[in-house]
Design a protein around this motif. Structure first.
Motif, PDB file in Angstrom:
ATOM      1  N   THR A 239       0.805  -1.221   0.000  1.00 37.62           N
ATOM      2  CA  THR A 239       0.000   0.000   0.000  1.00 37.62           C
ATOM      3  C   THR A 239       0.843   1.277   0.000  1.00 37.62           C
ATOM      4  N   PRO A 240       1.808   1.480   0.909  1.00 40.24           N
ATOM      5  CA  PRO A 240       2.567   2.747   0.885  1.00 40.24           C
ATOM      6  C   PRO A 240       3.380   2.933  -0.395  1.00 40.24           C
ATOM      7  N   PHE A 241       3.872   1.843  -0.974  1.00 41.03           N
ATOM      8  CA  PHE A 241       4.635   1.973  -2.218  1.00 41.03           C
ATOM      9  C   PHE A 241       3.719   2.342  -3.380  1.00 41.03           C
ATOM     10  N   LEU A 242       2.518   1.782  -3.398  1.00 41.82           N
ATOM     11  CA  LEU A 242       1.539   2.188  -4.402  1.00 41.82           C
ATOM     12  C   LEU A 242       1.160   3.649  -4.219  1.00 41.82           C
ATOM     13  N   LEU A 243       1.008   4.065  -2.955  1.00 45.34           N
ATOM     14  CA  LEU A 243       0.663   5.455  -2.662  1.00 45.34           C
ATOM     15  C   LEU A 243       1.774   6.402  -3.110  1.00 45.34           C
ATOM     16  N   ARG A 244       3.032   6.014  -2.881  1.00 48.98           N
ATOM     17  CA  ARG A 244       4.147   6.872  -3.314  1.00 48.98           C
ATOM     18  C   ARG A 244       4.170   7.005  -4.832  1.00 48.98           C
ATOM     19  N   ALA A 245       3.910   5.917  -5.543  1.00 50.87           N
ATOM     20  CA  ALA A 245       3.901   5.963  -6.998  1.00 50.87           C
ATOM     21  C   ALA A 245       2.782   6.863  -7.524  1.00 50.87           C
ATOM     22  N   ILE A 246       1.624   6.825  -6.830  1.00 50.34           N
ATOM     23  CA  ILE A 246       0.518   7.687  -7.245  1.00 50.34           C
ATOM     24  C   ILE A 246       0.908   9.144  -7.107  1.00 50.34           C
ATOM     25  N   ILE A 247       1.517   9.523  -5.962  1.00 50.26           N
ATOM     26  CA  ILE A 247       1.837  10.923  -5.680  1.00 50.26           C
ATOM     27  C   ILE A 247       3.014  11.412  -6.522  1.00 50.26           C
ATOM     28  N   ASP A 248       4.072  10.580  -6.644  1.00 50.83           N
ATOM     29  CA  ASP A 248       5.300  11.036  -7.299  1.00 50.83           C
ATOM     30  C   ASP A 248       5.307  10.815  -8.808  1.00 50.83           C
ATOM     31  N   GLN A 249       4.480   9.868  -9.316  1.00 47.27           N
ATOM     32  CA  GLN A 249       4.565   9.535 -10.745  1.00 47.27           C
ATOM     33  C   GLN A 249       3.241   9.752 -11.481  1.00 47.27           C
ATOM     34  N   ALA A 250       2.191   9.066 -11.071  1.00 44.95           N
ATOM     35  CA  ALA A 250       0.950   9.089 -11.844  1.00 44.95           C
ATOM     36  C   ALA A 250       0.300  10.474 -11.861  1.00 44.95           C
ATOM     37  N   LEU A 251       0.174  11.113 -10.682  1.00 47.37           N
ATOM     38  CA  LEU A 251      -0.500  12.409 -10.626  1.00 47.37           C
ATOM     39  C   LEU A 251       0.298  13.519 -11.322  1.00 47.37           C
ATOM     40  N   PRO A 252       1.604  13.693 -11.025  1.00 48.27           N
ATOM     41  CA  PRO A 252       2.335  14.771 -11.729  1.00 48.27           C
ATOM     42  C   PRO A 252       2.336  14.580 -13.252  1.00 48.27           C
ATOM     43  N   ALA A 253       2.448  13.354 -13.732  1.00 51.23           N
ATOM     44  CA  ALA A 253       2.499  13.088 -15.169  1.00 51.23           C
ATOM     45  C   ALA A 253       1.109  12.976 -15.790  1.00 51.23           C
ATOM     46  N   GLN A 254       0.059  13.052 -14.979  1.00 48.89           N
ATOM     47  CA  GLN A 254      -1.322  12.889 -15.436  1.00 48.89           C
ATOM     48  C   GLN A 254      -1.479  11.622 -16.278  1.00 48.89           C
TER      49      GLN A 254
END
Length: 589
Positions: free
Chosen positions: A52-67
């Motif tokens: 869960t925390p690693f998925l959360l980090r990927a969402i915040i640092d990768q998926a959201l900024p890159a849309q």
């Protein structure tokens, strides 16, 4: 009352042994295969949860900024899958762990109940009935949460803590060291709470036992009759209220014992994330940690503290529950004074019923003077022996030794030449029937009370025994006949009727040796004569030992033994004893 309670607590504290955790763990040993499955589920759940925390980090640092909608969808789906798997693992773990815990509690209750049934009568004469009930119900019930959840809690919290710590180190070792600041004060506080709770738990269980004793003694039919006739109701209510009040205070102290620790730890837990955020913004960490890393780390930090506190709570529960385990193991460790022999022998069938006392002496536990002293008796098969004498002369002790409620201190008692101590207790019970001074009937129907002696008895056999005891007409006249409930301790019936039902219950087993210890003491003269005639008819071919104060019931006995101060004073037939002009003759005058 408070003074006596304090004394009993002090005495129990001296005699209650310490319990090793190894012995407590031994209760779970037969269930290790199931527990291994639970531990496997726990490990899998912990590993899945760490995603869960690693998925959360990927969402915040990768998926959201890159849309990146596609990546975001996969990551969110991963969070949902993790939640579903964790829930399924949790339900399965709880089901198996609870089943194991309930089986352990069941076995413990059965073991204690079985072991207490093997104790001699002397144990029950010196132990309060309410105390026994409290240990089987309250103490074992209080252990349930510990037994049910301890092993799984340790495995779950330890696995989660280790996995979380590894993940935190992988994210940032600097922030991990900051998070560990909470550990030393948590350990210190847990140790103090465990000590306090252990002391309170012991006091609480003793107070619960006292409360059970008051209820058992005061609200039984005999207790209620006594209080009403003696006017002690208000005093009993005050005594009960006092015990209940002390129990409330102990329950409050037990619950509040860890609250201050919890409040302190909550403050520390709330401060740690703030310190982490501060540390992330200060050199040299500033600029080296991404926002996703900090968010993921604080998420892990909260997941770490929860299992840490869980492990500390398990330690507190185990420490405080040792008072409960000590009380249960104390009963399980009681020596069995009257037990089956290691190499039992069997009586030749059919049993002839030749009863002998060979220089038998017996002293009750705690007494200095023997109740009977060097008694020798010989009762040939099919003959009758009558024991008479003053109260306290040892007559009932002889009856208790015949049915092996106690074992002789010296000498031996034999049936057909075999020492009673060489026979299995169940075989002895089949050979010797007894009707005592006090009649105890179960709160059940007359039919069930009679079948208590012989579960496979037919209705015809029940009626035969009731007719022989001169009680069939009484039962048949009841609205429900043999299905009539006898009431608590048989209080629906008169003393004489209860006595005759007890006689019928014993006769139903058709024992070759019959012991009647004041069996007709509660009967009026007319009923006594009728029952006596029935007993005389049934005694044909049966060895009979009769203990009576009324000499009219023993005139025709083959032997009459006069006892005094535990010794045989005179023996012979009625006519020979009267002709001697001794103690027996004086009793008949």
């Amino acid at each position: 009352m408070e003074g006596s309670t304090a004394v009993s607590e002090a005495e129990e504290a001296k005699t209650t042994p310490e319990v090793s955790l190894r012995r407590v763990g031994g209760l779970l040993k037969p269930h290790w295969p199931r527990l291994a499955v639970v531990i496997g589920i726990i490990v899998a759940s912990s590993l899945v949860g760490m995603a869960t925390p690693f998925l959360l980090r990927a969402i915040i640092d990768q998926a959201l900024p890159a849309q990146n909608v596609r990546l975001l969808s996969w990551l969110v789906a991963g969070l949902i899958v993790v939640a579903v798997l964790t829930a399924v693992f949790g339900l399965t773990q709880t089901w198996i762990a609870t089943a194991v815990g309930q089986r352990v509690m069941h076995q413990l209750r059965v073991d204690v109940f079985t072991h207490l049934h093997r104790q001699s009568v002397s144990f029950f004469t010196r132990t309060r009935a309410g105390e026994i009930q409290s240990r089987i119900t309250n103490d074992i019930g209080g252990m349930q949460a510990v037994v049910t959840s301890t092993a799984t809690s340790i495995a779950s919290n330890l696995t989660t803590a280790i996995a979380t710590a590894v993940a935190m180190l992988a994210l940032s070792w600097q922030l991990f060291m900051v998070s560990m600041l909470v550990l030393p004060p948590a350990l210190l506080l847990a140790r103090r709470v465990a000590k306090v709770r252990k002391e309170i738990t012991g006091k609480r269980q003793r107070e619960l036992a006292d409360l059970n004793v008051i209820i058992e003694e005061s609200l039984s039919i005999s207790g209620v009759q006594l209080s009403k006739t003696m006017g002690t109701g208000p005093a009993l209510i005050e005594r009960f209220a006092g015990s209940s009040s002390r129990l409330v205070d102990l329950q409050l102290r037990s619950q509040l014992a860890g609250r201050w620790r919890g409040a302190t730890m909550n403050i520390i837990f709330a401060a740690i994330p703030a310190i982490i955020y501060l540390s992330a913004g200060l050199p040299p960490a500033a600029g080296q940690l991404t926002i996703g890393t900090v968010v993921a780390f604080t998420s892990l930090q909260s997941r770490l503290f929860q299992p840490m506190m869980g492990l500390l709570d398990v330690g507190v529960s185990l420490s405080s529950s040792t008072a409960l385990f000590a009380r249960i193991f104390e009963y399980l460790d009681l020596a069995v004074e009257v037990d089956d022999p290691a190499l039992p022998v069997r009586l030749p069938q059919p049993v002839r019923g030749h009863l002998r006392f060979e220089n038998v002496s017996f002293t009750y536990p705690g007494n200095d003077e023997p109740a009977i002293n060097r008694i020798s008796l010989d009762v040939p098969p099919g003959s009758s022996l009558a024991l008479v004498g003053e109260t306290g002369s040892g007559k009932s002790t002889v009856a208790a030794l015949i049915v092996r409620l106690y074992d002789p201190s010296e000498g031996r008692i034999t049936v057909d030449g075999f020492d009673l101590r060489a026979l299995r207790l169940n075989e002895l019970v089949g050979a010797i029937g007894v009707v005592g001074q006090e009649t105890y009937l179960l709160h059940a129907s007359v039919r069930e009370n009679l079948r208590y002696a012989r579960p496979d008895a037919t209705d015809e056999q029940l009626e035969w025994a009731a007719r022989a005891a001169q009680v069939h007409d009484v039962i048949a006249a009841l609205p429900d006949g043999y299905d009539t409930l006898v009431g608590a301790r048989g209080h629906r019936f008169s003393g004489g009727e209860k006595q005759r039902i007890a006689i019928a219950r014993t006769l139903l087993r058709d024992p070759p040796i019959l012991v009647l210890d004041e069996a007709t003491s509660a009967l009026d003269n007319s009923t006594e004569r009728a029952v006596q005639r029935a007993l005389e008819k049934l005694a044909q071919g049966r060895t009979t030992v009769t203990i009576a104060h009324r000499l009219s019931t023993v005139r025709d006995a083959d032997q009459i033994v006069v006892m005094r101060a535990g010794r045989i004073l005179e023996s012979g037939t009625h006519d020979s004893l009267v002709s001697i002009g001794g103690f027996y003759a004086a009793l008949t005058a």
